[in-house]
Write a protein that holds these residues in place. Sequence first.
Motif, PDB file in Angstrom:
ATOM      1  N   ILE A  42       6.001  -3.285   5.154  1.00 14.69           N
ATOM      2  CA  ILE A  42       7.054  -2.643   4.664  1.00 14.69           C
ATOM      3  C   ILE A  42       7.664  -1.696   5.930  1.00 14.69           C
ATOM      4  CG2 ILE A  42       7.792  -0.500   3.153  1.00 14.69           C
ATOM      5  CD1 ILE A  42       5.182  -1.065   1.352  1.00 14.69           C
ATOM      6  N   ARG A  43       8.960  -1.920   6.252  1.00 13.08           N
ATOM      7  CA  ARG A  43       9.517  -1.456   7.206  1.00 13.08           C
ATOM      8  C   ARG A  43      10.244  -0.139   6.727  1.00 13.08           C
ATOM      9  NH1 ARG A  43      10.853  -6.390   7.546  1.00 13.08           N
ATOM     10  NH2 ARG A  43      12.767  -6.311   6.435  1.00 13.08           N
ATOM     11  N   ASP A  44      10.462   0.848   7.787  1.00 17.87           N
ATOM     12  CA  ASP A  44      10.985   2.045   7.511  1.00 17.87           C
ATOM     13  C   ASP A  44      10.574   2.724   6.366  1.00 17.87           C
ATOM     14  OD1 ASP A  44      14.499   3.179   6.991  1.00 17.87           O
ATOM     15  OD2 ASP A  44      12.868   4.319   8.012  1.00 17.87           O
ATOM     16  N   SER A  45       9.352   3.090   6.491  1.00 11.41           N
ATOM     17  CA  SER A  45       8.533   3.483   5.041  1.00 11.41           C
ATOM     18  C   SER A  45       9.111   4.688   4.819  1.00 11.41           C
ATOM     19  CB  SER A  45       7.133   3.625   5.600  1.00 11.41           C
ATOM     20  OG  SER A  45       6.294   2.551   5.856  1.00 11.41           O
ATOM     21  N   GLN A  46       9.362   4.956   3.345  1.00 12.78           N
ATOM     22  CA  GLN A  46       9.852   5.977   2.562  1.00 12.78           C
ATOM     23  C   GLN A  46       8.850   6.668   1.780  1.00 12.78           C
ATOM     24  OE1 GLN A  46      13.124   6.808   3.547  1.00 12.78           O
ATOM     25  NE2 GLN A  46      12.732   5.435   5.200  1.00 12.78           N
ATOM     26  N   PRO A  47       8.837   8.009   1.771  1.00 13.71           N
ATOM     27  CA  PRO A  47       8.056   8.533   0.565  1.00 13.71           C
ATOM     28  C   PRO A  47       7.844   8.017  -0.663  1.00 13.71           C
ATOM     29  CG  PRO A  47       9.345  10.352   1.934  1.00 13.71           C
ATOM     30  CD  PRO A  47       9.848   9.013   2.337  1.00 13.71           C
ATOM     31  N   SER A  48       9.043   7.284  -1.219  1.00 16.02           N
ATOM     32  CA  SER A  48       9.082   6.579  -2.459  1.00 16.02           C
ATOM     33  C   SER A  48       8.368   5.241  -2.280  1.00 16.02           C
ATOM     34  CB  SER A  48      10.400   6.424  -2.599  1.00 16.02           C
ATOM     35  OG  SER A  48      11.089   5.444  -1.757  1.00 16.02           O
ATOM     36  N   ASP A  49       7.747   4.744  -1.224  1.00 13.24           N
ATOM     37  CA  ASP A  49       6.856   3.706  -1.243  1.00 13.24           C
ATOM     38  C   ASP A  49       5.499   4.103  -1.405  1.00 13.24           C
ATOM     39  OD1 ASP A  49       8.739   2.566   1.907  1.00 13.24           O
ATOM     40  OD2 ASP A  49       9.240   2.035  -0.364  1.00 13.24           O
ATOM     41  N   SER A  50       5.153   5.411  -1.437  1.00 15.14           N
ATOM     42  CA  SER A  50       4.001   5.759  -1.849  1.00 15.14           C
ATOM     43  C   SER A  50       3.589   5.301  -3.278  1.00 15.14           C
ATOM     44  CB  SER A  50       3.739   7.425  -1.834  1.00 15.14           C
ATOM     45  OG  SER A  50       3.950   7.834  -0.523  1.00 15.14           O
ATOM     46  N   ALA A  51       2.331   4.433  -3.287  1.00 19.30           N
ATOM     47  CA  ALA A  51       2.211   3.494  -4.713  1.00 19.30           C
ATOM     48  C   ALA A  51       0.905   2.908  -4.181  1.00 19.30           C
ATOM     49  CB  ALA A  51       3.149   2.724  -5.085  1.00 19.30           C
ATOM     50  N   THR A  52       0.401   2.212  -5.253  1.00 20.70           N
ATOM     51  CA  THR A  52      -0.837   1.319  -5.156  1.00 20.70           C
ATOM     52  C   THR A  52      -0.145  -0.026  -4.999  1.00 20.70           C
ATOM     53  OG1 THR A  52      -2.451   2.695  -6.147  1.00 20.70           O
ATOM     54  CG2 THR A  52      -2.672   0.189  -5.915  1.00 20.70           C
ATOM     55  N   TYR A  53      -0.351  -0.983  -4.311  1.00 24.69           N
ATOM     56  CA  TYR A  53      -0.073  -2.237  -3.930  1.00 24.69           C
ATOM     57  C   TYR A  53      -0.895  -3.356  -4.125  1.00 24.69           C
ATOM     58  CZ  TYR A  53       4.080  -0.184  -2.048  1.00 24.69           C
ATOM     59  OH  TYR A  53       5.175   0.454  -1.876  1.00 24.69           O
ATOM     60  N   LEU A  54      -0.761  -3.987  -5.410  1.00 25.02           N
ATOM     61  CA  LEU A  54      -1.318  -5.146  -5.885  1.00 25.02           C
ATOM     62  C   LEU A  54      -1.198  -6.393  -5.388  1.00 25.02           C
ATOM     63  CD1 LEU A  54      -1.691  -4.033  -9.796  1.00 25.02           C
ATOM     64  CD2 LEU A  54      -3.510  -3.622  -8.016  1.00 25.02           C
ATOM     65  N   CYS A  55      -2.143  -6.975  -4.838  1.00 27.20           N
ATOM     66  CA  CYS A  55      -2.002  -8.768  -4.444  1.00 27.20           C
ATOM     67  C   CYS A  55      -2.452  -9.387  -5.423  1.00 27.20           C
ATOM     68  CB  CYS A  55      -2.717  -8.769  -3.123  1.00 27.20           C
ATOM     69  SG  CYS A  55      -2.912 -10.671  -2.706  1.00 27.20           S
ATOM     70  N   ALA A  56      -1.751 -10.525  -5.868  1.00 25.96           N
ATOM     71  CA  ALA A  56      -2.066 -11.405  -6.966  1.00 25.96           C
ATOM     72  C   ALA A  56      -1.868 -12.924  -6.512  1.00 25.96           C
ATOM     73  CB  ALA A  56      -1.270 -11.187  -8.305  1.00 25.96           C
ATOM     74  N   VAL A  57      -2.920 -13.880  -6.887  1.00 28.99           N
ATOM     75  CA  VAL A  57      -2.867 -15.120  -6.403  1.00 28.99           C
ATOM     76  C   VAL A  57      -2.762 -16.064  -7.676  1.00 28.99           C
ATOM     77  CG1 VAL A  57      -4.292 -16.653  -5.261  1.00 28.99           C
ATOM     78  CG2 VAL A  57      -4.014 -14.359  -4.251  1.00 28.99           C
ATOM     79  N   LYS A  58      -2.303 -17.118  -7.518  1.00 31.87           N
ATOM     80  CA  LYS A  58      -2.242 -18.270  -8.801  1.00 31.87           C
ATOM     81  C   LYS A  58      -2.654 -19.497  -8.483  1.00 31.87           C
ATOM     82  CE  LYS A  58       0.769 -18.544 -12.781  1.00 31.87           C
ATOM     83  NZ  LYS A  58       2.048 -18.340 -13.398  1.00 31.87           N
ATOM     84  N   LEU A  59      -3.611 -20.216  -9.011  1.00 33.72           N
ATOM     85  CA  LEU A  59      -3.688 -21.484  -8.888  1.00 33.72           C
ATOM     86  C   LEU A  59      -2.753 -22.192  -9.601  1.00 33.72           C
ATOM     87  CD1 LEU A  59      -7.641 -21.672  -9.751  1.00 33.72           C
ATOM     88  CD2 LEU A  59      -6.447 -22.179  -7.429  1.00 33.72           C
ATOM     89  N   ALA A  60      -2.610 -23.597  -9.406  1.00 33.09           N
ATOM     90  CA  ALA A  60      -1.472 -24.328 -10.184  1.00 33.09           C
ATOM     91  C   ALA A  60      -1.776 -24.143 -11.614  1.00 33.09           C
ATOM     92  CB  ALA A  60      -1.386 -25.681  -9.719  1.00 33.09           C
TER      93      ALA A  60
END
Lengths: 110, 112
Positions: free
Chosen positions: A76-94
Amino acid sequence: QKEVEQNSGPLSVPEGAIASLNCTYSDRGSQSFFWYRQYSGKSPELIMSIYSNGDKEDGRFTAQLNKASQYVSLLIRDSQPSDSATYLCAVKLANEKLTFGTGTRLTIIP
Amino acid sequence: DGGITQSPKYLFRKEGQNVTLSCEQNLNHDAMYWYRQDPGQGLRLIYYSQIVNDFQKGDIAEGYSVSREKKESFPLTVTSAQKNPTAFYLCASSVRGDYGYTFGSGTRLTVV
């Protein structure tokens, strides 16, 4: 071994800096990769998807995928206070279900 | 506007009571999912359905039941057999294939 692993954080980044979030996955057959943003008390929101090796950019967000290393990241470039959150990574098999990591809590410091 | 509607937003359950959480989507998505999220934890899959009149157990199905009588609707019942039901419940849907999920706004269930 967890299928999708993320550092839980919290990750603190000064406003205007680059935030780097990382995720590793265990199944080499994984084909689709997603980043979700979840604000406190709210539901996850899809912000990026990536399917092939390399970088994918969307505004201030860049997703990076390296299938050989089983690694996906979100910048995330030029981070803003509104970017404060939890970020979830998700992966999918076919044609399979999404598997989520436990999330990284990001705090942008003004 | 298309989307997923979950209701109610907040729900209180007494000990020994069954409660049903509603999930409706108008996105014409084939697949629907129920997740549970506990504080500071990730999403755990309860049940999912890829077509009408068919559904499969997820990782934590014990104490829960679902139905899929219509493409648009996938209600979740939290039964009295679920001993620790206090959590944030999220419904999601997707088209079939390698696509992400769209989430509803969630139902926060509390046992009183």
